[in-house]
Design a protein around this motif. Structure first.
Motif, PDB file in Angstrom:
ATOM      1  N   LEU A 127      -3.678  -4.838  12.719  1.00 58.69           N
ATOM      2  CA  LEU A 127      -2.976  -4.309  13.502  1.00 58.69           C
ATOM      3  C   LEU A 127      -2.272  -3.197  13.421  1.00 58.69           C
ATOM      4  O   LEU A 127      -1.592  -2.390  14.355  1.00 58.69           O
ATOM      5  CB  LEU A 127      -1.882  -5.562  14.006  1.00 58.69           C
ATOM      6  CG  LEU A 127      -2.356  -6.583  14.754  1.00 58.69           C
ATOM      7  CD1 LEU A 127      -1.191  -7.714  14.969  1.00 58.69           C
ATOM      8  CD2 LEU A 127      -2.913  -6.189  16.093  1.00 58.69           C
ATOM      9  N   TRP A 128      -2.094  -2.794  12.040  1.00 57.82           N
ATOM     10  CA  TRP A 128      -1.364  -1.456  11.849  1.00 57.82           C
ATOM     11  C   TRP A 128      -2.071  -0.336  12.257  1.00 57.82           C
ATOM     12  O   TRP A 128      -1.648   0.801  12.463  1.00 57.82           O
ATOM     13  CB  TRP A 128      -1.031  -1.474  10.208  1.00 57.82           C
ATOM     14  CG  TRP A 128      -2.443  -0.995   9.427  1.00 57.82           C
ATOM     15  CD1 TRP A 128      -3.417  -2.087   8.925  1.00 57.82           C
ATOM     16  CD2 TRP A 128      -3.005   0.267   9.156  1.00 57.82           C
ATOM     17  NE1 TRP A 128      -4.246  -1.249   8.144  1.00 57.82           N
ATOM     18  CE2 TRP A 128      -4.386   0.153   8.296  1.00 57.82           C
ATOM     19  CE3 TRP A 128      -2.504   1.403   9.536  1.00 57.82           C
ATOM     20  CZ2 TRP A 128      -5.008   1.080   8.250  1.00 57.82           C
ATOM     21  CZ3 TRP A 128      -3.392   2.439   8.941  1.00 57.82           C
ATOM     22  CH2 TRP A 128      -4.560   2.216   8.087  1.00 57.82           C
TER      23      TRP A 128
ATOM     24  N   LEU B 156       5.283  -9.930  13.843  1.00 56.66           N
ATOM     25  CA  LEU B 156       4.129  -9.500  13.324  1.00 56.66           C
ATOM     26  C   LEU B 156       3.857  -7.999  13.721  1.00 56.66           C
ATOM     27  O   LEU B 156       3.403  -7.104  12.929  1.00 56.66           O
ATOM     28  CB  LEU B 156       3.023 -10.322  13.604  1.00 56.66           C
ATOM     29  CG  LEU B 156       1.568 -10.130  13.224  1.00 56.66           C
ATOM     30  CD1 LEU B 156       1.384 -10.249  11.417  1.00 56.66           C
ATOM     31  CD2 LEU B 156       0.522 -10.713  14.115  1.00 56.66           C
ATOM     32  N   ASN B 157       4.052  -7.588  15.050  1.00 54.10           N
ATOM     33  CA  ASN B 157       3.907  -6.413  15.511  1.00 54.10           C
ATOM     34  C   ASN B 157       4.870  -5.418  15.002  1.00 54.10           C
ATOM     35  O   ASN B 157       4.428  -4.127  14.707  1.00 54.10           O
ATOM     36  CB  ASN B 157       3.933  -6.364  16.929  1.00 54.10           C
ATOM     37  CG  ASN B 157       2.562  -7.028  17.681  1.00 54.10           C
ATOM     38  OD1 ASN B 157       1.441  -6.459  17.405  1.00 54.10           O
ATOM     39  ND2 ASN B 157       2.662  -8.069  18.324  1.00 54.10           N
TER      40      ASN B 157
ATOM     41  N   SER C 158       6.263  -5.376  12.072  1.00 55.14           N
ATOM     42  CA  SER C 158       5.719  -5.300  10.584  1.00 55.14           C
ATOM     43  C   SER C 158       4.686  -4.308  10.561  1.00 55.14           C
ATOM     44  O   SER C 158       4.261  -3.550   9.740  1.00 55.14           O
ATOM     45  CB  SER C 158       5.423  -6.551   9.791  1.00 55.14           C
ATOM     46  OG  SER C 158       4.361  -7.371  10.318  1.00 55.14           O
ATOM     47  N   SER C 159       3.787  -4.611  11.540  1.00 49.41           N
ATOM     48  CA  SER C 159       2.379  -3.647  11.655  1.00 49.41           C
ATOM     49  C   SER C 159       2.716  -2.403  11.941  1.00 49.41           C
ATOM     50  O   SER C 159       2.404  -1.537  11.481  1.00 49.41           O
ATOM     51  CB  SER C 159       1.583  -4.297  12.678  1.00 49.41           C
ATOM     52  OG  SER C 159       1.155  -5.700  12.508  1.00 49.41           O
TER      53      SER C 159
ATOM     54  N   SER D 146      -1.783  -8.501  10.414  1.00 49.22           N
ATOM     55  CA  SER D 146      -1.262  -7.004  10.302  1.00 49.22           C
ATOM     56  C   SER D 146      -2.156  -6.008   9.476  1.00 49.22           C
ATOM     57  O   SER D 146      -1.992  -4.858   9.670  1.00 49.22           O
ATOM     58  CB  SER D 146       0.098  -7.174   9.642  1.00 49.22           C
ATOM     59  OG  SER D 146       0.012  -7.595   8.376  1.00 49.22           O
TER      60      SER D 146
ATOM     61  N   TYR E  48       3.970  -0.910   8.868  1.00 47.96           N
ATOM     62  CA  TYR E  48       3.177  -0.645   7.895  1.00 47.96           C
ATOM     63  C   TYR E  48       2.303   0.755   8.463  1.00 47.96           C
ATOM     64  O   TYR E  48       1.735   1.455   7.471  1.00 47.96           O
ATOM     65  CB  TYR E  48       1.929  -1.823   8.035  1.00 47.96           C
ATOM     66  CG  TYR E  48       2.385  -3.013   7.288  1.00 47.96           C
ATOM     67  CD1 TYR E  48       3.512  -3.154   6.345  1.00 47.96           C
ATOM     68  CD2 TYR E  48       1.609  -4.254   7.906  1.00 47.96           C
ATOM     69  CE1 TYR E  48       3.937  -4.163   6.022  1.00 47.96           C
ATOM     70  CE2 TYR E  48       2.076  -5.248   7.244  1.00 47.96           C
ATOM     71  CZ  TYR E  48       3.194  -5.535   6.570  1.00 47.96           C
ATOM     72  OH  TYR E  48       3.752  -6.402   5.681  1.00 47.96           O
TER      73      TYR E  48
ATOM     74  N   HIS F 167       0.134  -8.459   0.736  1.00 47.75           N
ATOM     75  CA  HIS F 167       0.143  -9.628   1.396  1.00 47.75           C
ATOM     76  C   HIS F 167      -0.058 -10.820   0.490  1.00 47.75           C
ATOM     77  O   HIS F 167       0.539 -11.788   0.649  1.00 47.75           O
ATOM     78  CB  HIS F 167      -0.593  -9.793   2.432  1.00 47.75           C
ATOM     79  CG  HIS F 167      -0.081  -9.208   3.817  1.00 47.75           C
ATOM     80  ND1 HIS F 167       0.153  -7.937   4.049  1.00 47.75           N
ATOM     81  CD2 HIS F 167       0.202  -9.888   5.261  1.00 47.75           C
ATOM     82  CE1 HIS F 167       0.770  -7.844   5.351  1.00 47.75           C
ATOM     83  NE2 HIS F 167       0.665  -8.838   6.031  1.00 47.75           N
TER      84      HIS F 167
ATOM     85  N   SER G 265       0.069 -13.836   8.667  1.00 49.75           N
ATOM     86  CA  SER G 265       0.560 -12.256   8.614  1.00 49.75           C
ATOM     87  C   SER G 265      -0.482 -11.434   8.179  1.00 49.75           C
ATOM     88  O   SER G 265      -0.493 -10.274   8.458  1.00 49.75           O
ATOM     89  CB  SER G 265       1.822 -12.528   7.765  1.00 49.75           C
ATOM     90  OG  SER G 265       1.164 -12.614   6.313  1.00 49.75           O
TER      91      SER G 265
END
Length: 140
Positions: free
Chosen positions: A81-82, A7-8, A10-11, A78, A14, A129, A75
């Protein structure tokens, strides 16, 4: 734990797209001065980069969500988180490559474009998403 790391990462991925686009837009004069290219040529290259980036992200982000994040509803974190990763990237670039020449300052309108892009980007990610999670649910 594995999902948290994915997840991190992918963030972070992004955050790379708007970071690259906005930094290219903000540094048009610097790129022109350093490379010796005309402003029109630099602007065309930046436009080509943006179009290619949007095309790749429209294809890659839903696949990333579907396969790497398992299409989970978690998910969607994110989408928030981005932004910290984006701030970290901008902070690193500003501290490593400060604008030393006054002629390299971006236009004032660039800030407005950046604010609009950053305000709309979570909605864009949310749509991607949605495609990534619904496609995974349809496969089951």
């Amino acid at each position: 734990m594995r999902f948290f790391i994915r997840l991190n990462v992918s963030s972070f991925l992004y955050a790379m797209f708007p970071f690259a686009v906005l930094e290219l837009m903000a540094n048009v004069y610097r790129i022109s001065r350093v490379t010796g290219w005309e402003l029109s040529h630099v602007n065309k290259l930046i436009l080509a980069f943006c179009v290619a980036g949007i095309t790749v992200s429209n294809i890659a982000f839903p696949k990333l969500i579907r396969h790497w994040l398992d299409g989970r509803k978690a998910s969607y974190f994110s989408l928030i988180l981005w932004f910290p990763y984006f701030v970290i990237l901008v902070s690193i670039l500003v501290s490593w490559l400060p604008i030393t020449e006054p002629a390299d300052q971006p236009n004032p309108v660039t800030g407005l474009i950046a604010m609009a892009a950053l305000a709309l980007y979570p909605f864009y990610l949310g749509i991607l998403h949605l495609f990534g999670t619904t496609a995974k649910n349809m496969d089951r």
